[in-house]
Design an enzyme around this catalytic site. Sequence first.
Site, PDB file in Angstrom:
ATOM      1  N   LYS A   6       0.815  -1.217   0.000  1.00 36.01           N
ATOM      2  CA  LYS A   6       0.000   0.000   0.000  1.00 36.01           C
ATOM      3  C   LYS A   6       0.855   1.276   0.000  1.00 36.01           C
ATOM      4  CE  LYS A   6      -0.754   0.206   5.026  1.00 36.01           C
ATOM      5  NZ  LYS A   6      -1.782   0.157   6.090  1.00 36.01           N
ATOM      6  N   ASP A   7       2.188   1.142   0.241  1.00 36.70           N
ATOM      7  CA  ASP A   7       3.072   2.303   0.175  1.00 36.70           C
ATOM      8  C   ASP A   7       3.485   2.650  -1.243  1.00 36.70           C
ATOM      9  OD1 ASP A   7       3.062   2.563   2.936  1.00 36.70           O
ATOM     10  OD2 ASP A   7       4.944   1.471   3.230  1.00 36.70           O
ATOM     11  N   ARG A  45      -8.556   7.955   5.829  1.00 37.79           N
ATOM     12  CA  ARG A  45      -9.528   6.889   5.555  1.00 37.79           C
ATOM     13  C   ARG A  45     -10.135   6.370   6.861  1.00 37.79           C
ATOM     14  NH1 ARG A  45      -9.102   1.631   6.375  1.00 37.79           N
ATOM     15  NH2 ARG A  45      -6.878   1.812   6.799  1.00 37.79           N
ATOM     16  N   ARG A  46      -9.283   6.111   7.846  1.00 41.04           N
ATOM     17  CA  ARG A  46      -9.778   5.618   9.134  1.00 41.04           C
ATOM     18  C   ARG A  46     -10.529   6.703   9.899  1.00 41.04           C
ATOM     19  NH1 ARG A  46      -3.987   2.763  10.214  1.00 41.04           N
ATOM     20  NH2 ARG A  46      -4.428   0.722   9.254  1.00 41.04           N
ATOM     21  N   ARG A  51       1.842   9.334  13.993  1.00 41.62           N
ATOM     22  CA  ARG A  51       2.737   8.568  13.147  1.00 41.62           C
ATOM     23  C   ARG A  51       3.724   7.866  14.048  1.00 41.62           C
ATOM     24  NH1 ARG A  51       5.726  10.989   8.196  1.00 41.62           N
ATOM     25  NH2 ARG A  51       6.736   8.977   8.533  1.00 41.62           N
ATOM     26  N   ARG A  61       3.012   3.599  18.673  1.00 37.51           N
ATOM     27  CA  ARG A  61       1.558   3.807  18.699  1.00 37.51           C
ATOM     28  C   ARG A  61       0.907   3.066  19.859  1.00 37.51           C
ATOM     29  NH1 ARG A  61      -0.388   4.482  12.434  1.00 37.51           N
ATOM     30  NH2 ARG A  61       1.578   5.287  11.627  1.00 37.51           N
ATOM     31  N   CYS A 104      -2.068   7.486  -1.525  1.00 41.54           N
ATOM     32  CA  CYS A 104      -2.195   6.513  -0.444  1.00 41.54           C
ATOM     33  C   CYS A 104      -2.818   7.105   0.805  1.00 41.54           C
ATOM     34  CB  CYS A 104      -0.819   5.938  -0.105  1.00 41.54           C
ATOM     35  SG  CYS A 104       0.343   7.156   0.555  1.00 41.54           S
TER      36      CYS A 104
END
Length: 319
Positions: free
Chosen positions: A77-78, A125-126, A143, A149, A236
């Site tokens: 996805k990157d 998106r989230r 990030r 996280r 992305c």
Amino acid sequence: MTLRLGTRGSALALAQSQMVADALTRATGRLVQLVEIVTPGDRSLAPVAQLGVGVFVSALRDALADKEIDFAVHSYKDLPTAPMDGLVIAAIPERADARDVLIARDGLTLAELPAGSTIGTGAVRRIAQLHGLGLSLNTVPIRGNIDTRLRKVTDGELDAVVLARAGLVRLGRADEITETLDPMLMLPAPAQGALAVECRADDLDLIEALSVLDHRATRAAVTAERALLAALEAGCSAPVAGMAEVADDDDGGEEIYLRGAVFSEDGQQAVRLSRTGTLADAEQIGRLLAADLLELGADRLFGPTHVGSEDENVPGSAR
């Protein structure tokens, strides 16, 4: 001759690359050496939208082109949706679970979090989908690698974070997941959970060797998802989600079921549609679904800027 595999230096990137290296050695007997490469995205904590698409893969691709490494492993996805001249995705191994997960204090699920709870995620998106649930949750852009996280939850800075399940599983930390989120609530990013094994297009012997790692159904699913993303001309970090699944059809063959969605950044508006088709038509399915979404006004939901990052491979002190 030992093959040189280029990888980013985070714990997740190293785990993914070692997994590919071990699989290649088992299948072919070829020895593989990991070569850590620092990308511009690893050196900055700025939002990916400010850094540019492909910021986490450009240095790896440069190293490939300069023959400093023989092949590279990316979180798919990157990768920018446009191919790079002289390089080829030689293998897409079988994808891990593409869904998102919640890691929350006290083992709470999303529905159990009190109104006003703070959830960390850097992906628009989230963020959009969380706001669209109407649960009165606050989102905070973050990030950093997975350890960074998760520590924000254990230290009490955040009530929860949303991450990709695949990364936690690959790091052996699946037991920290408090809820795996149904795609009906949180549709993943295109190509989430998939890896791309890339090498030079003129290295025919290596392409043949790497082909043993390719998973046909995963390649078809990811092709459909990325065709959707490319046709929407969304990067992305745009509020676009897509997930393709491959299943047996009624005629004894296989078909792709692709779901796609575009969200307004506040989550108050969304366009969701799906399409099905054969594996051979994977790219066309993605493009047709994008056209369907655009016909319903999906392009009007993109904001002027897309901030945040899906990336969870950023190196940190905990590896």
